[in-house]
Design an enzyme around this catalytic site. Structure first.
Site, mmCIF file in Angstrom:
data_model
loop_
_atom_site.group_PDB
_atom_site.id
_atom_site.type_symbol
_atom_site.label_atom_id
_atom_site.label_comp_id
_atom_site.label_asym_id
_atom_site.label_seq_id
_atom_site.Cartn_x
_atom_site.Cartn_y
_atom_site.Cartn_z
ATOM 1 N N ASN A 218 0.845 -1.186 0.000
ATOM 2 C CA ASN A 218 0.000 0.000 0.000
ATOM 3 C C ASN A 218 0.882 1.238 0.000
ATOM 4 O O ASN A 218 2.116 1.128 -0.003
ATOM 5 C CB ASN A 218 -0.954 -0.011 1.204
ATOM 6 N N PHE A 332 -5.271 2.401 14.399
ATOM 7 C CA PHE A 332 -5.433 3.448 13.391
ATOM 8 C C PHE A 332 -6.440 2.978 12.346
ATOM 9 O O PHE A 332 -6.515 1.784 12.043
ATOM 10 C CB PHE A 332 -4.093 3.770 12.713
#
Length: 414
Positions: A218, A332
């Site tokens: 990512n 997160f």
């Protein structure tokens, strides 16, 4: 108005194979217009010469405490006080031990004891020496005295072992030193609300290989996680940073463990336990190929069929109740829509204490220097204004310190 006088650094070069890096460090200081004077220990002189250090620093190199000429012309007291900052690189286990205990049996240790200026140390030693309880005590004592640290890094060593103990790279030491020079001397010992606390931070992406050259990953830069690790260390925490593949320097006084895949990250997290708090800022790949090809997949063979399987859920694993569960677990959530709704759902599903959520569709968030986050806890939500990732990290670190202090008194963290 007269311009400010140039900054001056007194560089103490200790013994160890990493002493050769001091040459590049001198170059970096001189290119930046910083004056450098070098104190070379006898052990350091086994690896680099006074001639090479003197040529690069364009100044004398000092080696002996009992030098009649040196004492007449400058003296060890003035030598320590004419600098704006003292940098010790490499700082061997022996040098750390002597400095921590106020010993002064050579020029380097005498200068350290006589100085009233900030001190930055870059440790370098065998992994077992770095992890030895005596070295841990010495580092804790020096930190309490206001000494700053940069590194050590983790990696292969000249002795053939692998682990934390490699001296930080010259660029990282230079960056830390310039930061100290910019802020100036500390008038009083820093407040360290996290002193004695152990904190785990994950950062960056993971990379799941498809074949020897391709993989699933990512766009996480790791900047927010690295800033959080540095902010926690600045508050006195003993920080272990589990990092995916990113090109960022190790923050000062932080132990970094490099991993690639999600499975490796989970294993490293488990090895770092027990900790008081865990901040899971890494962007972990949810999926990985069931099988990894041992050779590069060729496009002439056509599009491959890749079956994906779920990766381990690191946040949920660390949030599970048990004796090793951190007192505070922070997750997160990088979202593209329905930010608060998805983050609140994640908070409940994962079983963590807090979620830091951000909208990654906002310009400049992925890979940029700024962030805008919402902190979700069991008590509600807080939308923080857009700020630099360093400022977000410091605000979060302060909240973590306050929560751990309150939790210790109340026996729980909300």
């Amino acid at each position: 108005m007269d311009p400010s006088p140039p900054k001056r650094v007194l560089l103490i070069v200790g013994g160890g194979i990493a002493a050769y890096k001091a040459l590049e460090l001198v170059r970096l200081f001189r290119r930046a217009g910083v004056g450098v004077r070098v104190v070379l220990t006898r052990a350091g002189a086994e690896f680099v010469t006074p001639l090479s250090l003197g040529a690069l620093s364009e100044d004398r190199v000092f080696t002996e405490l009992f030098s009649l000429t040196d004492e007449q012309e400058i003296g060890h007291i003035e030598l320590s006080r004419q600098a704006d900052l003292l940098v010790v690189a490499p700082a061997s286990a022996n040098l750390l031990a002597k400095a921590a205990n106020g010993m002064a049996d050579d020029l380097a240790t005498t200068v350290l004891l006589a100085t009233d200026k900030p001190v930055l140390m870059a440790p370098a030693m065998n992994v077992r020496m770095w992890l030895h309880p005596a070295t841990v005590r010495n580092v804790d004592g020096l930190t309490g005295d206001g000494v700053r640290f940069v590194g050590p890094d983790e990696g292969a060593m000249a002795c053939g072992e692998f682990g934390p103990g490699r001296m930080a790279e010259p660029q990282a030491i230079f960056t830390a030193a310039m930061s100290v020079l910019a802020t100036g001397p500390v008038a009083a010992p820093p407040v360290l609300p996290l002193k004695g606390r152990r904190v785990l931070v994950t950062a960056g992406p993971t990379f799941e290989p498809i074949d020897p050259v391709r993989g699933l990953s990512n766009r996480s830069s790791g900047k927010q996680g690295y800033a959080i690790a540095e902010a926690l260390a600045e508050l006195g925490a003993e920080v272990t940073l589990i990092s995916g593949p990113v090109d960022l320097p190790t923050p000062a006084a932080v132990r970094r463990v490099k991993v690639v895949t999600a499975s490796q990250m989970l294993e490293a997290c488990r090895a770092a336990l027990p900790v008081d708090a865990a901040v899971m800022a890494a962007a972990v790949s949810d999926w990985r190929p069931e099988r990894v090809a041992d050779r590069k997949l060729k496009k002439e063979a056509g599009a491959p069929e890749i079956r994906l399987v779920r990766n381990p859920d690191i946040l949920a694993t660390l949030s599970q109740p048990g004796p090793e569960r951190p007192q505070l677990v922070v997750g997160f959530a990088a979202e593209t829509d329905h930010l608060e709704e998805h983050a609140r759902d994640k908070l409940v599903r994962k079983g963590c204490n807090w979620i830091v959520a951000n909208d990654v569709t906002r310009p400049g968030v992925l890979g940029g220097e700024e962030n805008a986050v919402t902190l979700l806890t069991g008590e509600g939500e807080e939308a923080w204004p857009r700020a630099t990732k360093v400022e977000v990290a410091r605000r979060l670190a302060e909240r973590i310190a306050a929560a751990l202090a309150e939790g210790s008194e109340a026996g729980d963290v909300h």
